[in-house]
Design a protein around this motif. Sequence first.
Motif, mmCIF file in Angstrom:
data_model
loop_
_atom_site.group_PDB
_atom_site.id
_atom_site.type_symbol
_atom_site.label_atom_id
_atom_site.label_comp_id
_atom_site.label_asym_id
_atom_site.label_seq_id
_atom_site.Cartn_x
_atom_site.Cartn_y
_atom_site.Cartn_z
ATOM 1 N N ARG A 1 -27.907 -47.431 -18.664
ATOM 2 C CA ARG A 1 -28.797 -47.344 -17.378
ATOM 3 C C ARG A 1 -28.112 -48.355 -16.205
ATOM 4 O O ARG A 1 -27.229 -49.108 -16.428
ATOM 5 C CB ARG A 1 -30.117 -47.916 -17.868
ATOM 6 C CG ARG A 1 -30.145 -49.574 -17.898
ATOM 7 C CD ARG A 1 -31.610 -49.884 -18.297
ATOM 8 N NE ARG A 1 -31.707 -51.522 -18.514
ATOM 9 C CZ ARG A 1 -31.852 -52.538 -17.850
ATOM 10 N NH1 ARG A 1 -32.260 -52.190 -16.389
ATOM 11 N NH2 ARG A 1 -31.766 -53.569 -17.946
ATOM 12 N N GLY A 2 -28.465 -47.795 -15.024
ATOM 13 C CA GLY A 2 -27.895 -48.495 -13.901
ATOM 14 C C GLY A 2 -28.972 -49.015 -13.118
ATOM 15 O O GLY A 2 -30.007 -48.930 -13.314
ATOM 16 N N ARG B 1 -27.803 -45.582 -9.177
ATOM 17 C CA ARG B 1 -28.492 -44.402 -9.859
ATOM 18 C C ARG B 1 -27.848 -43.191 -9.185
ATOM 19 O O ARG B 1 -27.315 -42.996 -7.908
ATOM 20 C CB ARG B 1 -29.857 -44.421 -9.048
ATOM 21 C CG ARG B 1 -30.841 -43.333 -9.434
ATOM 22 C CD ARG B 1 -31.967 -43.114 -8.438
ATOM 23 N NE ARG B 1 -32.877 -44.128 -8.218
ATOM 24 C CZ ARG B 1 -33.865 -43.929 -8.994
ATOM 25 N NH1 ARG B 1 -34.387 -42.957 -9.737
ATOM 26 N NH2 ARG B 1 -35.040 -45.152 -8.760
ATOM 27 N N GLY B 2 -27.707 -42.029 -10.172
ATOM 28 C CA GLY B 2 -27.042 -40.960 -9.682
ATOM 29 C C GLY B 2 -25.499 -41.056 -9.826
ATOM 30 O O GLY B 2 -24.865 -39.864 -9.641
ATOM 31 N N THR C 1 -32.057 -45.516 -13.923
ATOM 32 C CA THR C 1 -32.343 -46.810 -14.134
ATOM 33 C C THR C 1 -33.181 -46.967 -15.493
ATOM 34 O O THR C 1 -33.459 -48.299 -15.671
ATOM 35 C CB THR C 1 -33.576 -47.401 -13.070
ATOM 36 O OG1 THR C 1 -34.571 -46.623 -12.827
ATOM 37 C CG2 THR C 1 -32.776 -47.322 -11.448
ATOM 38 N N VAL C 2 -33.369 -46.038 -16.198
ATOM 39 C CA VAL C 2 -33.965 -46.178 -17.520
ATOM 40 C C VAL C 2 -32.681 -45.979 -18.471
ATOM 41 O O VAL C 2 -31.865 -44.970 -18.216
ATOM 42 C CB VAL C 2 -35.203 -45.235 -17.728
ATOM 43 C CG1 VAL C 2 -36.407 -45.848 -16.850
ATOM 44 C CG2 VAL C 2 -34.869 -43.897 -17.659
ATOM 45 N N TRP C 3 -32.860 -46.238 -19.695
ATOM 46 C CA TRP C 3 -31.742 -46.083 -20.686
ATOM 47 C C TRP C 3 -31.906 -44.660 -21.177
ATOM 48 O O TRP C 3 -32.845 -44.113 -21.193
ATOM 49 C CB TRP C 3 -32.361 -46.873 -21.959
ATOM 50 C CG TRP C 3 -32.105 -48.243 -22.041
ATOM 51 C CD1 TRP C 3 -32.811 -49.128 -21.660
ATOM 52 C CD2 TRP C 3 -30.755 -49.134 -21.900
ATOM 53 N NE1 TRP C 3 -32.291 -50.400 -22.040
ATOM 54 C CE2 TRP C 3 -30.939 -50.518 -22.192
ATOM 55 C CE3 TRP C 3 -29.454 -48.461 -22.094
ATOM 56 C CZ2 TRP C 3 -29.968 -51.418 -22.281
ATOM 57 C CZ3 TRP C 3 -28.632 -49.731 -22.187
ATOM 58 C CH2 TRP C 3 -28.848 -50.794 -22.335
ATOM 59 N N PRO D 1 -19.910 -49.814 -6.776
ATOM 60 C CA PRO D 1 -20.484 -51.215 -6.857
ATOM 61 C C PRO D 1 -21.964 -50.990 -7.438
ATOM 62 O O PRO D 1 -22.430 -50.014 -7.253
ATOM 63 C CB PRO D 1 -20.530 -51.840 -5.307
ATOM 64 C CG PRO D 1 -19.672 -51.061 -4.635
ATOM 65 C CD PRO D 1 -19.549 -49.466 -5.516
ATOM 66 N N GLY D 2 -22.278 -52.296 -8.065
ATOM 67 C CA GLY D 2 -23.716 -52.124 -8.598
ATOM 68 C C GLY D 2 -23.717 -52.806 -10.015
ATOM 69 O O GLY D 2 -22.763 -53.275 -10.454
#
Length: 859
Positions: A171-172, A177-178, A203-205, A230-231
Motif C-alpha cells: 500500500r502507498g 497513490r496511483g 492507500t489500502v493493502w 517520493p512518498g
Amino acid sequence: MLSIPMRTRNQMLSFCSLLFVAAWAAFPVAGGEAVFTVNVGQNKVAVNPLLYGIFLEDINHTVEGGIYAELIRDRSFESTADPCAERTSYLPDNLHPKSEKTAWSLVNSGMAQGTMVFDSAPPLLNSAQQRCCRLDIAAIGPGERVAIANEGFWGINIKEGAKYDFSLYARGDEKLRGNMLVVSLEDEQGFVYASQEIGPLTTVWQRFGGSLRPTQNNPKGRFLIAAQAPGTIWLDVVSLFPPTWKQRPNGLRPELAELIAELKPAFCRFPGGAFVHSGDLPNAWRWKKTIGDIAERPGHWNLWGYRSSDGLGLHEYLQLCEDLGTEPLLVIPLGVTGPNNSYTAPMSQVGEWLQDALDAVEYANGPATSKWGALRAQQGHPAPFNVKFLGLDNERGGREYNERYKLFYEAIKKQYPSLTLVSPADVGKLPCDIRDEHYYGTLTFFQGNDHRFDNYPRGGPRISVSEYAGGPNLAGALAEGLFLLGLERNSDLMTLCCDAPLCTHLDDAKWRGVCIEYDNYRSYRQVPFYIQKLFSRNRGDYVLKSTLDCDKTALEQGERGKVGVETEATRVELQDVQVVGPDGRVLYKSDFGRGAPEWRVEHVPPSCWVVRSNSFCQVCEQSDQRLTRVTTGETNWTDYTYFLKFRKTGGENGVRVLFRFTEHENWLSFNVGGWGNSGSGFEAQSPLQRKLLSPMVPGKVETGKWYDVKVEVQADAARGYLNGQLIAEARLLPPIQLDTVYAGANQESQNGDVILKMINVQREPQRMRIRLNGTAFINPSARETVLSSAELTDANSLDHPFKVAPVEQTVTGIEKDFGYSLAPYSLTVLRINTKAHGGGKWGNLHAADPFPVGTSMPD
Ligand code: AHR
C-alpha cells in the motif's frame, strides 16, 4: 543411561582361500579371518516394512531455505521482531534467534534518499502479520530508485528461462497513490535479469503478483522491489517461487524432493523433533496456524535459531507424504516444554491442546463433510490422507508430560481407535503402542550398542527409533549401518526407524544433518544417505539366522588423561590447582595470579572464565551455561593426585572434578554436589555410556563456601576426599571389547536373493569366510555394492560431492563356503541368488559392470 549387553560370540578363527586378489594384495589384512555363517531358509523373522523412513524437521533450514521452495527469506518481515526474552532464555548463543541477520537491505541508487524500517504500526495486513516493511522515499531523481533487496537463503538461484512466480502485498501513502513499483531479479551490481512493473498502488493493502523469466543464470542473485517517486510504501508477505516439484503451488525445491524420493522412505515423521514443542508455549507448532493462504500464516520462532514461516504447513506435509507414497507420522505438541518441563500449559488449558490434536486427525482423515475435513477439501484434497501414526510430542517425559499423555492417549483412542500412537518416553504403566527412542553418538558408541535391542523385553510396546545419527561422514555412515543391522535383526520389536537430522543448509548449519546437504543452488548426498538407501533397497522380507565370529578391539574407558572441572547451570571459582605424579613430581601447579592460558574452556565463550587475583572464575550467567568445562594437563597422564579448591558462586549444582579426561566422551569424575546438588560420587563417561562408579554419598555444596578437593588416581582405583575426609572410592572400568566387523543376512522371498550386509570398521581389509547353509542352489555370480573410503573422516562436500559413494559390480565365485575380503572402512552389500529359477535381481550377471562412482543405483 545405556546398559550394554555382553557379547556372546565365539572366537573361531580359520584361514580361507582368496577370491578377491586385488584387495588382498594391496593392503595388509586385519588379524584373523571372520566367519559369517548364514542359515538360509531357517528361523526367519519378517523384516518390518516400516524400516526405513525419513524425519523432516525444520532444523538447519531443512524446510525454510531447504525443501520448501520459497526463495525469499523472512518474507513477512517478522524475523526482525525481538523474540520474547522468555522463550530463548535458556538457548545457547548460536541457537538464539537474535543471531539471525535480516535478509533484507536498502538500495538507494544515485542521489536517491530512502529509509527502510520494520514497522508494526496499524493498519497491518491482517492479524497474522505483526509487522511489515515501511519504505520512506525522501528524494529521488529521474532514473533513480529506492528499493529493498532480499538476498534469499544466502543467494537466489536465478536460472535463465525459468518461470519465477512472485506475489506481494503493498500500500502507498497519498503521494504514491496511483504509482507503480518495479520488481526485479538482479545481481549485486544491479544487473537486471528480469523485471516487471506492478501497481498501481492505493492507500489500502492490495495483493500483486506476476512472473519473471530471467535472461541469464546467476546462482547468487537477489530480488528487489523498487519505488520510483517520493512518498511512503508498506510491503508485506513478499514471495517468490521457482518451478516446484510436481508443479505444486507453494511447493518444494525439485532436486531436494527428488533426493528424498530416492530414499524411498517407508514413512515420514514430521514436523519435529523439538521443533514441535519448540522450547516454549507460544512457539509450539500449532497446526491451525499453518494452513490456508500463506498471508494468513503467522509463522513462529523456531527452536533451531531462526523463524519458520510455516509455509510448509500440515496440508503441504501430508501432500508431500502422498507424493512420496509414504506413511505420514504426524507429531503433535502436548503443551509441555522447556528444561524440566518448565513451560507447561496448566491442566485447565490442556483441553485446547487436545482439541487441536483431535482436529488435526479430522483434518487429515475426516470425511469431506466433517468440519476440518471440509477445510482440507477446500485446500484441494477431498480424499482423506489416511494418517495411521500420531506422535504425542517429542523427547518429553516426567510427571507433567505423563499426566497429559494419559489424557491425550485415552481421548484420541476413544475417537480414533485404529490410530497407532507413538510416545516419546517410557510412560511406565500407562498404555503405549510404540515407544520412541533416539540415539546420537560416535562410531564407537554405536559399536558398543550393536546388541542393544537383542535383549529388550518382548510383550510390551514396540519400539521406534525415529532419530539416530553418527555424523555426516564415513564414520557416521558405518555407525548407522551397524546400528541398523541390530534394528533389522530385531524386526519383531522395531518399527518406524529413521536417522536425523535429514538435511543441512551449509550456510547456516546449527546441527549438521546427515543425509542431504546443500547451499542455495547445489546439493549432494552425504555419506549416511547411502546407508539409508542401501538398507531400504536391501531390506529383504526376512532376517535369516546367522552367526559371526570375529576379532575384537579393546576400547579404553578412562585409562589416561588431563584434569579439569565441569559445571552444569552452576558458577564456580577455582584456586590452588595442583597435580602430583606417583613419584611426588609436580606435574602441574596453577598460578592464576599470572593468568590461565594453559586451561581450555569448552561450551561457552572463553570470556566466561576469567582470572581474578588468585582465582579462576566462571563469570557468565549460569543460565547461559547449561554445561561448561575447563581442562588442563596432558592426555597421557595416568596415575596422579589432583588437588583443587573451589567455591560455588551461583546456580543449581556443584562441580564435576574431572580426571583422565581425553575428550568430550571419555573422562572420569569425582562429582561433588551432583544429582541436583544432592550428593557426591564417582562417575565414568565413555563413548558408550555414563556410569556411576561408587555409591552416591548424600551432601550439598553450599554457595560461597570454599571446599578442598583431593582425588587420588591409581591404576584401576580412585579415591575422592572433601576437606580432608575420604568421601568415595571407586574401581575404574576395564576396557570394553568391540567387534571389528558386523554382519547381517536377509532374504527376499519372491526371488530367493540372500542379501548379506557386512561392515568393516577397521583401516585394513578384513578376510571373511562366508558359509551359506541350507540352500541347494547358489548362483556363482552375485551383485556387490561397496561404500568405502580411505579415512573415517572422509565426507562429501559441495566441491567433492561424490568423494564417498557406493560402487557396484558383479562378482563371481560364490559358493556354499567361500572366502571374501571386506574393503577397509566399508559397508558391503552382497546379493546372492539362491533360487534355481529365480533369476533374482542380479542373478545370471557375469560380466563386471561397475556403476561409475556417484551415479545413483538402479531401483
Ligand atoms: O534431530 C534434531 C533434534 O534432536 C530433534 O529435534 C530432537 O528430537 C533431538 O533432540
